[in-house]
Structure formats: structure tokens, C-alpha cells
Design a protein around this motif. Structure first.
Motif, PDB file in Angstrom:
ATOM      1  N   THR A 239      -0.450   3.194   7.056  1.00  0.00           N
ATOM      2  CA  THR A 239       0.199   3.648   8.291  1.00  0.00           C
ATOM      3  C   THR A 239       1.363   4.585   7.986  1.00  0.00           C
ATOM      4  O   THR A 239       1.582   5.574   8.685  1.00  0.00           O
ATOM      5  N   LEU A 240       2.110   4.269   6.925  1.00  0.00           N
ATOM      6  CA  LEU A 240       3.221   5.163   6.559  1.00  0.00           C
ATOM      7  C   LEU A 240       2.693   6.562   6.233  1.00  0.00           C
ATOM      8  O   LEU A 240       3.368   7.561   6.476  1.00  0.00           O
ATOM      9  N   ASN A 241       1.489   6.588   5.631  1.00  0.00           N
ATOM     10  CA  ASN A 241       0.812   7.856   5.361  1.00  0.00           C
ATOM     11  C   ASN A 241       1.724   8.852   4.639  1.00  0.00           C
ATOM     12  O   ASN A 241       1.787  10.028   4.990  1.00  0.00           O
ATOM     13  N   ASP A 242       2.431   8.362   3.628  1.00  0.00           N
ATOM     14  CA  ASP A 242       3.380   9.225   2.918  1.00  0.00           C
ATOM     15  C   ASP A 242       2.888   9.623   1.521  1.00  0.00           C
ATOM     16  O   ASP A 242       3.668  10.061   0.674  1.00  0.00           O
ATOM     17  N   GLY A 243       1.583   9.432   1.304  1.00  0.00           N
ATOM     18  CA  GLY A 243       0.987   9.901   0.051  1.00  0.00           C
ATOM     19  C   GLY A 243       1.193   8.980  -1.129  1.00  0.00           C
ATOM     20  O   GLY A 243       0.817   9.327  -2.257  1.00  0.00           O
ATOM     21  N   ARG A 244       1.737   7.795  -0.900  1.00  0.00           N
ATOM     22  CA  ARG A 244       1.980   6.912  -2.049  1.00  0.00           C
ATOM     23  C   ARG A 244       0.788   6.007  -2.363  1.00  0.00           C
ATOM     24  O   ARG A 244       0.636   5.549  -3.477  1.00  0.00           O
ATOM     25  N   LEU A 245      -0.042   5.720  -1.360  1.00  0.00           N
ATOM     26  CA  LEU A 245      -1.149   4.778  -1.545  1.00  0.00           C
ATOM     27  C   LEU A 245      -2.393   5.482  -2.085  1.00  0.00           C
ATOM     28  O   LEU A 245      -2.852   6.470  -1.510  1.00  0.00           O
ATOM     29  N   HIS A 246      -2.924   4.964  -3.208  1.00  0.00           N
ATOM     30  CA  HIS A 246      -4.114   5.564  -3.817  1.00  0.00           C
ATOM     31  C   HIS A 246      -5.137   4.473  -4.124  1.00  0.00           C
ATOM     32  O   HIS A 246      -4.820   3.526  -4.846  1.00  0.00           O
TER      33      HIS A 246
END
Ligand code: AP5
Length: 266
Positions: A239-246
């Protein structure tokens, strides 16, 4: 008037050899008057935490007592959460990232197993939780992680640390407490894999590992705990959608999984 004996009696924590030296100095530093019993206890708890000792889950230790990395004079590290179900390859990937990419590897599971092996009070308390495949309390997990980061920083003064947190966080609460009170996370690597592959790997490893939780009953409970708790973490970062989750496909060959994670973190 407070005295050392009284303070020691009030402590809800096990006093380990590592703690004794810290306590001795802490007790000398405490004001002799004007401090309530609970203030005395909380100050001692903070001092013990600073030195990285495991503490029991206790209502007396408030979340607000967890100090930020910055306030403890540690330069902001590059922190990566390595997440995935039991047997997804977290430890395997981390081991190679240590030797091939200069990361420090902090595994809450390994630290807990060490505590169990030591026969300490904390170890005895968490042994049955781990064996049954459940999770230890958020407070204990946070305390262990914080202590380990501190220890790693003190062994590498002046270095900008690159730290892999293996198997942490396991709950959304741990993630939020960590990011609010300890440090920002740079990347979240999520090793995805089917339940069947995970179970097969754990049972195979169980033939030689000696781990008390490498059996069908425990791994089923570990998977349940994982599936119930971690989806909220994934949703949070998605949800944060800030590019940290892979997300990485961990059912691939070990070398391929490592290569993909390496590319991501280099
Ligand atoms: P922990 O020790 O973290 O166990 P886990 O999450 O169940 O993970 P494992 O260590 O079993 O597996 P792994 O993903 O590291 O895979 P590995 O590389 O070893 O935690 C244990 C317990 O501690 C928890 O159940 C809980 O009680 C407690 N705990 C820990 N953290 C906590 C927290 N934050 N909060 C609360 N409680 C906490 O690989 C497994 C096997 O697969 C190996 O044999 C390996 O060779 C093989 N393998 C790996 N990758 C591949 C591949 N790509 N292909 C084929 N085989 C592979």
C-alpha cells in the motif's frame, strides 16, 4: 532511599554474566534520592537494553523506552528485511550476502536458539513456543533486534552498516515498532514459495538439522503463523508503494534466488 539490593530485587529480568557489569555501573549512577521505584526500574531496564541483553516481556518496559538508533550515536545503517515462510531460503541467501556482499546477518531465530541452548530463563520460556511453531512476543523480538544492531554497531565503529534482518518482522506491529523507534528500512525482500515446497525442504533438513521445530507438526504451525501474520506486513508495504517491497520467486534454484537478491541489493 534506594539501594542496589532493592533495585536488583525489583528487576523482572534474569541477570546474566554480561548484565552484571552493566548493572554495577548503572546502580552507581542512579541518584540516591528523588527517584521513584518505578523510575529506578525503568532506568535499569533501558541500561540493560542498551547493552543488548535479552529481557523478559514485561509491562514495566514500555514501547516508548525503546530508543532510536540515532539517539544511541549509531550512524543510520542500510537495513534490509529478509522475509519468507519457513524453508524459503532466508538463512541461505543471508549467508551468501554476508560473504559476497559485506552484509551483517541478524537472525532472531538463531539468537533465540542460542538463548535456548544457554539454558537461561528467557531461553526456557521461549523453548516451548519455538518448538510448537508459535511466535515469541513482539517486545522480545524487538528487544533482540535492537540489541543485535547495537552490538554490531559497537563492533564496527565508524562504519556504515549493511544489515540483513532475517525473519524479522513477523507481525505488522513489529514492522511498525521497528520503523517508528529504531530505524528506517531500505528494502524488503520477500521470498515467495508454495507451502508444499517449504514443507518438503524443512522435512528434508530435519533429517540432519537437529532443530526441534523441523518436523511436520511444527512446520505446519510455523506456516500457519507465517500466513496469518505476515500478509498484513506485505499489504502494508504494498500500500505504501514506495518501491521498497520486492518479491522474489524462492522456488527457483538456490543460485538463481541469490543472484536476483544480490542484484537488488548491490
Ligand atoms: P527462524 O529460525 O527464522 O525459522 P523460519 O522462519 O521458520 O525459517 P528457517 O530458518 O526454517 O528457514 P529459512 O527461510 O531460513 O530457510 P533456509 O535457508 O534455512 O525462526 C524460528 C522460530 O523463532 C519461529 O518459529 C519463532 O518461534 C521464532 N521467531 C523468529 N523470529 C521471530 C520474530 N521476529 N518474532 C517472533 N518470533 C520469532 O533453508 C531451508 C532448507 O531449504 C535448507 O536445507 C536449504 O538448504 C534449503 N534451501 C534453501 N533455499 C533453497 C532453494 N532455492 N532450493 C532448494 N533448497 C533450498
Amino acid at each position: 532511599m534506594l539501594c542496589s539490593t532493592k533495585c536488583k530485587k525489583m528487576l523482572p529480568y534474569e541477570i546474566t554474566p554480561r548484565t552484571v557489569q552493566v548493572l554495577a555501573s548503572a546502580l552507581q549512577q542512579l541518584p540516591k534520592e528523588g527517584m521513584s521505584d518505578s523510575e529506578c526500574l525503568k532506568n535499569l531496564a533501558s541500561l540493560i537494553r542498551i547493552h543488548g541483553d535479552l529481557v523478559k516481556d514485561s509491562d514495566d518496559v514500555q514501547q516508548s523506552e525503546i530508543q532510536t538508533v540515532e539517539s544511541l550515536h549509531v550512524s543510520q545503517p542500510f537495513i534490509v528485511f529478509i522475509l519468507g515462510g519457513p524453508g524459503s531460503g532466508k538463512g541461505t541467501v543471508c549467508t551468501r550476502l554476508v560473504s559476497e556482499a559485506g552484509f551483517s546477518h541478524l537472525s532472531v531465530g538463531d539468537l533465540l536458539r542460542r538463548e535456548v541452548a544457554s539454558g537461561s530463563t528467557v531461553g526456557n520460556e521461549v523453548e516451548s513456543i519455538m518448538k510448537s511453531g508459535g511466535l515469541v512476543s513482539d517486545e522480545l523480538a524487538i528487544s533482540i533486534v535492537r540489541g543485535s544492531i547495537e552490538s554490531t554497531a559497537s563492533r564496527n565503529p565508524g562504519c556504515t552498516l549493511k544489515i540483513l534482518l532475517d525473519g524479522f518482522p513477523r507481525t505488522l506491529e513489529q514492522a511498525i515498532m521497528f520503523e517508528s523507534n529504531i530505524a528506517q528500512v531500505a528494502k524488503i525482500v520477500w521470498l515467495t514459495c508454495s507451502n508444499q515446497i517449504l514443507v518438503d525442504r524443512i522435512l528434508k533438513r530435519g533429517l540432519t538439522s537437529g532443530r526441534q521445530d523441523d518436523n511436520l507438526e511444527s512446520v505446519t504451525a510455523r506456516l500457519k503463523a507465517f500466513n496469518e501474520n505476515t500478509e498484513r506486513i506485505r499489504e502494508h508495504y504494498a500500500t505504501l508503494n514506495d518501491g521498497r517491497l520486492h518479491l522474489i520467486d524462492a522456488s527457483l534454484e538456490s543460485d538463481e534466488v541469490f543472484s536476483q537478491v544480490y542484484q537488488l541489493l548491490r
